[in-house]
Design a protein around this motif. Structure first.
Motif, PDB file in Angstrom:
ATOM      1  N   GLY A  76      19.332 -88.475  53.493  1.00  0.00           N
ATOM      2  CA  GLY A  76      20.690 -88.889  53.782  1.00  0.00           C
ATOM      3  C   GLY A  76      21.665 -88.003  53.043  1.00  0.00           C
ATOM      4  N   PRO A  77      22.969 -88.209  53.253  1.00  0.00           N
ATOM      5  CA  PRO A  77      23.978 -87.390  52.565  1.00  0.00           C
ATOM      6  C   PRO A  77      23.869 -87.449  51.053  1.00  0.00           C
ATOM      7  CG  PRO A  77      24.975 -88.660  54.338  1.00  0.00           C
ATOM      8  CD  PRO A  77      23.580 -89.180  54.180  1.00  0.00           C
ATOM      9  N   GLU A  78      23.306 -88.533  50.525  1.00  0.00           N
ATOM     10  CA  GLU A  78      23.188 -88.656  49.072  1.00  0.00           C
ATOM     11  C   GLU A  78      22.240 -87.620  48.470  1.00  0.00           C
ATOM     12  OE1 GLU A  78      20.093 -91.243  50.995  1.00  0.00           O
ATOM     13  OE2 GLU A  78      22.247 -90.903  51.288  1.00  0.00           O
ATOM     14  N   GLU A  79      21.454 -86.946  49.303  1.00  0.00           N
ATOM     15  CA  GLU A  79      20.555 -85.908  48.808  1.00  0.00           C
ATOM     16  C   GLU A  79      21.165 -84.508  48.919  1.00  0.00           C
ATOM     17  OE1 GLU A  79      15.978 -86.668  48.502  1.00  0.00           O
ATOM     18  OE2 GLU A  79      16.530 -86.456  50.609  1.00  0.00           O
ATOM     19  N   LEU A  80      22.452 -84.419  49.187  1.00  0.00           N
ATOM     20  CA  LEU A  80      23.077 -83.106  49.325  1.00  0.00           C
ATOM     21  C   LEU A  80      22.858 -82.251  48.083  1.00  0.00           C
ATOM     22  CD1 LEU A  80      24.800 -81.063  50.825  1.00  0.00           C
ATOM     23  CD2 LEU A  80      26.856 -82.258  50.015  1.00  0.00           C
ATOM     24  N   ASN A  81      22.923 -82.816  46.904  1.00  0.00           N
ATOM     25  CA  ASN A  81      22.731 -82.026  45.683  1.00  0.00           C
ATOM     26  C   ASN A  81      21.363 -81.373  45.634  1.00  0.00           C
ATOM     27  OD1 ASN A  81      25.275 -82.409  44.664  1.00  0.00           O
ATOM     28  ND2 ASN A  81      24.721 -84.170  43.411  1.00  0.00           N
ATOM     29  N   LEU A  82      20.361 -82.022  46.218  1.00  0.00           N
ATOM     30  CA  LEU A  82      19.034 -81.406  46.300  1.00  0.00           C
ATOM     31  C   LEU A  82      19.104 -80.151  47.157  1.00  0.00           C
ATOM     32  CD1 LEU A  82      15.925 -81.673  45.722  1.00  0.00           C
ATOM     33  CD2 LEU A  82      15.782 -82.847  47.940  1.00  0.00           C
ATOM     34  N   PHE A  83      19.778 -80.247  48.293  1.00  0.00           N
ATOM     35  CA  PHE A  83      19.913 -79.094  49.183  1.00  0.00           C
ATOM     36  C   PHE A  83      20.675 -77.963  48.507  1.00  0.00           C
ATOM     37  CE2 PHE A  83      21.515 -76.755  52.907  1.00  0.00           C
ATOM     38  CZ  PHE A  83      20.364 -76.692  53.683  1.00  0.00           C
ATOM     39  N   LEU A  84      21.607 -78.318  47.628  1.00  0.00           N
ATOM     40  CA  LEU A  84      22.460 -77.329  46.964  1.00  0.00           C
ATOM     41  C   LEU A  84      21.777 -76.624  45.794  1.00  0.00           C
ATOM     42  CD1 LEU A  84      25.841 -79.274  47.005  1.00  0.00           C
ATOM     43  CD2 LEU A  84      25.278 -77.229  48.323  1.00  0.00           C
ATOM     44  N   GLU A  85      20.508 -76.889  45.568  1.00  0.00           N
ATOM     45  CA  GLU A  85      19.809 -76.207  44.473  1.00  0.00           C
ATOM     46  C   GLU A  85      19.628 -74.716  44.738  1.00  0.00           C
ATOM     47  OE1 GLU A  85      16.270 -78.098  43.099  1.00  0.00           O
ATOM     48  OE2 GLU A  85      17.254 -80.033  42.760  1.00  0.00           O
ATOM     49  N   LEU A  86      19.661 -74.320  45.995  1.00  0.00           N
ATOM     50  CA  LEU A  86      19.693 -72.903  46.330  1.00  0.00           C
ATOM     51  C   LEU A  86      21.100 -72.570  46.816  1.00  0.00           C
ATOM     52  CD1 LEU A  86      16.286 -72.340  48.172  1.00  0.00           C
ATOM     53  CD2 LEU A  86      16.840 -71.873  45.782  1.00  0.00           C
ATOM     54  N   PRO A  87      21.617 -71.361  46.507  1.00  0.00           N
ATOM     55  CA  PRO A  87      23.011 -71.047  46.829  1.00  0.00           C
ATOM     56  C   PRO A  87      23.183 -70.251  48.127  1.00  0.00           C
ATOM     57  CG  PRO A  87      22.177 -69.437  45.274  1.00  0.00           C
ATOM     58  CD  PRO A  87      21.033 -70.383  45.559  1.00  0.00           C
ATOM     59  N   TYR A  88      24.352 -70.453  48.752  1.00  0.00           N
ATOM     60  CA  TYR A  88      24.774 -69.651  49.903  1.00  0.00           C
ATOM     61  C   TYR A  88      26.283 -69.774  50.011  1.00  0.00           C
ATOM     62  CZ  TYR A  88      24.954 -67.877  54.735  1.00  0.00           C
ATOM     63  OH  TYR A  88      25.234 -67.149  55.871  1.00  0.00           O
ATOM     64  N   VAL A  89      26.914 -68.810  50.661  1.00  0.00           N
ATOM     65  CA  VAL A  89      28.381 -68.750  50.681  1.00  0.00           C
ATOM     66  C   VAL A  89      29.021 -69.905  51.441  1.00  0.00           C
ATOM     67  CG1 VAL A  89      28.466 -66.249  50.383  1.00  0.00           C
ATOM     68  CG2 VAL A  89      28.357 -67.208  52.697  1.00  0.00           C
ATOM     69  N   LEU A  90      28.279 -70.638  52.254  1.00  0.00           N
ATOM     70  CA  LEU A  90      28.840 -71.740  53.013  1.00  0.00           C
ATOM     71  C   LEU A  90      28.597 -73.099  52.363  1.00  0.00           C
ATOM     72  CD1 LEU A  90      28.015 -70.734  56.712  1.00  0.00           C
ATOM     73  CD2 LEU A  90      30.112 -70.346  55.410  1.00  0.00           C
ATOM     74  N   ASP A  91      28.073 -73.105  51.141  1.00  0.00           N
ATOM     75  CA  ASP A  91      27.776 -74.381  50.481  1.00  0.00           C
ATOM     76  C   ASP A  91      28.989 -75.305  50.417  1.00  0.00           C
ATOM     77  OD1 ASP A  91      25.120 -73.822  50.050  1.00  0.00           O
ATOM     78  OD2 ASP A  91      25.366 -73.195  47.968  1.00  0.00           O
ATOM     79  N   HIS A  92      30.169 -74.729  50.216  1.00  0.00           N
ATOM     80  CA  HIS A  92      31.368 -75.556  50.040  1.00  0.00           C
ATOM     81  C   HIS A  92      31.750 -76.318  51.306  1.00  0.00           C
ATOM     82  CE1 HIS A  92      32.834 -71.817  51.839  1.00  0.00           C
ATOM     83  NE2 HIS A  92      33.887 -72.497  52.243  1.00  0.00           N
ATOM     84  N   GLU A  93      31.178 -75.947  52.455  1.00  0.00           N
ATOM     85  CA  GLU A  93      31.513 -76.618  53.709  1.00  0.00           C
ATOM     86  C   GLU A  93      30.608 -77.808  54.011  1.00  0.00           C
ATOM     87  OE1 GLU A  93      31.274 -73.601  56.684  1.00  0.00           O
ATOM     88  OE2 GLU A  93      33.056 -72.521  55.985  1.00  0.00           O
ATOM     89  N   LEU A  94      29.498 -77.942  53.291  1.00  0.00           N
ATOM     90  CA  LEU A  94      28.469 -78.893  53.697  1.00  0.00           C
ATOM     91  C   LEU A  94      28.918 -80.346  53.630  1.00  0.00           C
ATOM     92  CD1 LEU A  94      25.351 -77.210  52.058  1.00  0.00           C
ATOM     93  CD2 LEU A  94      25.822 -77.436  54.502  1.00  0.00           C
TER      94      LEU A  94
END
Length: 318
Positions: free
Chosen positions: A15-33
């Protein structure tokens, strides 16, 4: 490759609450997620991770305009601290597992798009990272369609006044623009247009596909769209200023074949830029063009657009 397969857990976000897990790797579009999830452009079940224990070693995600079906694969990242063979194995297994779950059986696989630094070939570490991702996609059957320049006009950059050579009017609906897009498709230097023509579409059909799949989706006023004409009313070209979900953009621009070679592209691009920069007072304008479309790239450069990034578009032919 390692002698034994990596011990991986591959799954979508719960769910959206796991977004921080997805953000453990970086990319330039992270701020849009976060906003994409909130607005429905992304779904947690389209966002997958490969875990080695509790460590994210690869991730992948798809995007959509409306959340109905994935339209673009735009996130694919690897843990670049891992040995090259291990990261590619993790990436390959993630791509294959997630794609089987996200893309309906028999449906065409969405195009893969990746943003890379403008000078990505000059830094060995960046080049290795980019090429590793490309190799993984190639192993799944993808091929590189085109490398593109990502361009940006920034506030403070001078915008030329109307030269007076052309007059401009708003596009008068879908048919008005399609009548101009169709001849522009003939002999186009755009790789996506060339692919559509090579697939058997006529120039008219290719123009309709581009209009319906991209231009029709912009919610900004159609009054921004401009048709360029000679003083006697003969059409010369057009430009489509718009705003997508993230930025003001020059979405499409073209000069009719009969009027190429006279520098009209500069007048038309300047008009599209004026609509956004002067009329709408935006702080920046984004645009892109194929690396091989040298005339278009030069026109953007003459108007002060900078090449701040590049992108790769990869496709599957099956």
């Amino acid at each position: 490759m390692p002698d034994a397969p990596l011990d991986l857990s591959i799954r979508p976000l719960s769910g959206p609450e796991e977004l921080n897990l997805f953000l453990e790797l970086p990319y330039v579009l992270d701020h849009e997620l976060a906003d994409d999830l909130a607005t429905g452009r992304r779904r947690p079940e389209w966002m997958w991770v490969a875990l080695r224990g509790d460590r994210v070693v690869a991730r992948i995600a798809w995007w959509s305009r409306d959340g109905e079906a994935p339209l673009l694969l735009d996130f694919f990242d690897l843990d670049d601290t891992l040995p090259l063979a291990e990261r590619e194995e993790a990436g390959l297994r993630l791509v294959e597992t997630a794609t089987a779950a996200v893309v309906p059986a028999g449906a065409p696989r969405p195009e893969y798009g990746r943003y890379v630094p403008a000078d990505w070939r000059e830094d060995p570490a960046v080049r290795e990272a980019v090429e590793a991702r490309v190799r993984v996609m190639e192993r799944t059957g993808a091929r590189l369609l085109v490398e593109r320049l990502r361009l940006e006009w920034r506030a403070g950059t001078p915008v030329p006044a109307d030269s007076g050579r052309l007059r401009f009017r708003p596009a008068d609906g879908r048919e008005d623009l399609l009548a101009l897009m169709t001849p522009v498709m003939e002999g186009t230097l755009d790789a996506h247009g060339q692919q559509d023509l090579a697939s058997g579409l006529s120039p008219r059909e290719a123009a309709e596909k581009h209009y319906d799949e991209e231009l029709a989706g912009y919610s900004t006023p159609r009054e921004w769209w401009r048709v360029a004409e000679l003083p006697d009313g003969e059409p010369v070209g057009f430009v489509v200023p718009a705003r997508n979900s993230y930025n003001p953009i020059v979405a499409y621009i073209g000069v009719l074949p009969a009027h190429r070679g006279h520098g009209y592209i500069d007048d038309i691009l300047a008009e599209g830029t004026r609509v956004l920069a002067v009329q709408e007072d935006v702080a920046r304008i984004r645009a892109s063009t194929d690396l091989g479309n040298v005339p278009m790239a030069k026109a953007f450069a003459r108007l002060g657009y900078i090449n701040f990034e590049r992108s790769f578009d990869m496709v599957w032919d099956d």
